[in-house]
Design a protein around this motif. Structure first.
Motif, PDB file in Angstrom:
ATOM      1  N   LEU A  17       0.834  -1.198   0.000  1.00  0.00           N
ATOM      2  CA  LEU A  17       0.000   0.000   0.000  1.00  0.00           C
ATOM      3  C   LEU A  17       0.872   1.252   0.000  1.00  0.00           C
ATOM      4  O   LEU A  17       1.747   1.406   0.849  1.00  0.00           O
ATOM      5  N   ASP A  21      -2.889   5.290  -0.312  1.00  0.00           N
ATOM      6  CA  ASP A  21      -3.771   4.172   0.013  1.00  0.00           C
ATOM      7  C   ASP A  21      -3.866   3.972   1.516  1.00  0.00           C
ATOM      8  O   ASP A  21      -4.937   3.681   2.055  1.00  0.00           O
ATOM      9  N   ARG A  22      -2.747   4.127   2.213  1.00  0.00           N
ATOM     10  CA  ARG A  22      -2.769   3.979   3.672  1.00  0.00           C
ATOM     11  C   ARG A  22      -3.620   5.061   4.321  1.00  0.00           C
ATOM     12  O   ARG A  22      -4.382   4.791   5.253  1.00  0.00           O
ATOM     13  N   VAL A  25      -7.241   4.082   3.702  1.00  0.00           N
ATOM     14  CA  VAL A  25      -7.677   3.000   4.591  1.00  0.00           C
ATOM     15  C   VAL A  25      -7.931   3.531   5.991  1.00  0.00           C
ATOM     16  O   VAL A  25      -8.928   3.192   6.640  1.00  0.00           O
ATOM     17  N   LEU A  57     -10.157   1.903  -3.695  1.00  0.00           N
ATOM     18  CA  LEU A  57      -9.641   0.827  -2.845  1.00  0.00           C
ATOM     19  C   LEU A  57     -10.331  -0.494  -3.172  1.00  0.00           C
ATOM     20  O   LEU A  57     -11.543  -0.553  -3.360  1.00  0.00           O
ATOM     21  N   ILE A  60      -8.687  -4.988   0.104  1.00  0.00           N
ATOM     22  CA  ILE A  60      -7.996  -4.639   1.351  1.00  0.00           C
ATOM     23  C   ILE A  60      -8.424  -5.620   2.426  1.00  0.00           C
ATOM     24  O   ILE A  60      -9.606  -5.719   2.753  1.00  0.00           O
ATOM     25  N   ASN A  61      -7.473  -6.369   2.976  1.00  0.00           N
ATOM     26  CA  ASN A  61      -7.832  -7.338   4.000  1.00  0.00           C
ATOM     27  C   ASN A  61      -7.700  -6.741   5.395  1.00  0.00           C
ATOM     28  O   ASN A  61      -7.103  -5.683   5.601  1.00  0.00           O
ATOM     29  N   GLN A  64      -4.230  -5.858   6.700  1.00  0.00           N
ATOM     30  CA  GLN A  64      -3.694  -4.600   6.190  1.00  0.00           C
ATOM     31  C   GLN A  64      -4.285  -3.410   6.941  1.00  0.00           C
ATOM     32  O   GLN A  64      -3.583  -2.461   7.273  1.00  0.00           O
ATOM     33  N   VAL A  65      -5.580  -3.471   7.199  1.00  0.00           N
ATOM     34  CA  VAL A  65      -6.233  -2.395   7.944  1.00  0.00           C
ATOM     35  C   VAL A  65      -5.603  -2.252   9.319  1.00  0.00           C
ATOM     36  O   VAL A  65      -5.259  -1.144   9.760  1.00  0.00           O
TER      37      VAL A  65
END
Length: 344
Positions: A17, A21-22, A25, A57, A60-61, A64-65
């Motif tokens: 990411l 993207d981070r 999220v 997005l 996203i699992n 990762q979150v």
């Protein structure tokens, strides 16, 4: 930011990411109200980039979150069913953050790919689009547009014109003081032809030498040098005024220690490492001395370990930091030394 997982488990694809993207999220994990409060403190360009990242997005699992949240030292336990990429979520969040009018414009661009109306709509457009929009308009209209927009966006817009046009526009920007209703009416007519919208036409202060200096400050360094020389050839005094008002990365040595410390709290280590790769040693030392001994040692290690970095990446990182510095200066939290103070 440690947890009980092994490094491999803790990562769970987090390294895949990017920074945007981070951020997306993290905002999606906070809930609409809290995310909206954060967006209120961002500029148009930042909101558009993060909003676009949220809208795109996928896959996203949960690991990762959790990794993103841990990285930002936030706790989001229990929020497993976020519905990433939800149009309704993005609509509600942006409306709370920006109000109906601004949110509607941004939602159209992010979710629907539609157009927006009014002079403010230009702030949500890509610089090349704005350049194409005003390319065949009167130079004074071009100058008004460039003066109205944020300096970094205006600098990118200028880069889409040839040298002669760039010089003409920046000279007109420097000469602007107030825009009469007739000029704004003309500009709004242009926008209405493009967007079929409405916009007001009231007299407003816009442009000036400070605005011109701010725009030149964001132009590519080589292009900026050429542009300054061209301005001096036409009007030497004006060129000197603009040059004196510009604030570049090396000018950070003139910012007091308190201001540097406030700035460092807003800048990520990754961004700082890239920016310092091409910085004057005096600037590096200024940064080091305003950090804790441990933090300074780690930063020095990161700089030594960092491989070669493209000049464009260094300049981009430095401009990001300068943007943060100007925001803090505008808020009265720091005072930029030298010409920077005049940039506020």
């Amino acid at each position: 930011m440690a947890n009980e997982n092994t490094p491999a488990e803790a990562d769970g694809g987090l390294t895949k990411l990017g920074r945007l993207d981070r951020a997306a999220v993290l905002l999606m994990s906070l809930g609409e109200k809290d995310a909206a409060e954060i967006l209120k403190h961002m500029g148009p360009k930042e909101v558009q980039r993060v909003g676009t990242a949220m809208a795109t997005l996928n896959n996203i699992n949960q690991t990762q979150v959790e990794g993103v949240v841990a990285e930002f030292l936030e706790a989001v336990s229990g929020q497993t069913g976020m519905g990433l990429g939800s149009d309704n979520y993005i609509r509600n969040m942006l409306t709370q953050a920006l109000g109906n009018d601004k949110a509607g414009a941004l939602i159209d661009r992010i979710l629907l790919g539609g157009n927006t109306t009014g002079l403010d709509s230009l702030k949500w457009m890509e610089p090349r689009q704005v350049a194409d929009l005003i390319r065949h308009e009167h130079p004074q209209i071009q100058a008004i547009v460039v003066s109205y927009l944020d300096a970094d966006q205006s600098a990118e817009i200028l880069s889409n014109f040839d040298e002669k046009v760039r010089l003409d526009i920046i000279m007109r920007v420097a000469a602007l003081e107030a825009v009469q209703p007739a000029a704004l009416h003309e500009l709004n007519d242009i926008l209405e032809r493009q967007f079929s919208g409405k916009a007001g036409a009231q007299t407003t202060s816009i442009g000036g030498v400070k605005v011109a200096a701010s725009i030149v400050n964001f132009v590519d360094s080589t292009m900026a040098s050429d542009l300054l020389e061209q301005i001096k050839e036409v009007d030497e005094d004006l060129g000197i005024q603009i040059q004196d008002l510009m604030f570049v990365f090396d000018n950070l040595v003139d910012v007091d220690d308190r201001g540097i410390q406030a700035l460092m709290r807003e800048v990520s280590t990754d961004l700082l490492v890239i920016a310092l790769k091409g910085a004057d040693p005096m600037v590096q030392e200024k940064i080091f001395k305003n950090m804790s001994k441990r933090a300074a040692e780690l930063l020095r290690d990161d700089l030594e370990a960092k491989g070669p970095v493209k000049v464009s990446e260094v300049e981009g990182a430095q401009k990001e930091i300068l943007t943060i510095a100007r925001r803090l200066a505008d808020a009265g939290e720091i005072v930029l030394g030298g010409g920077g103070e005049a940039m506020m």
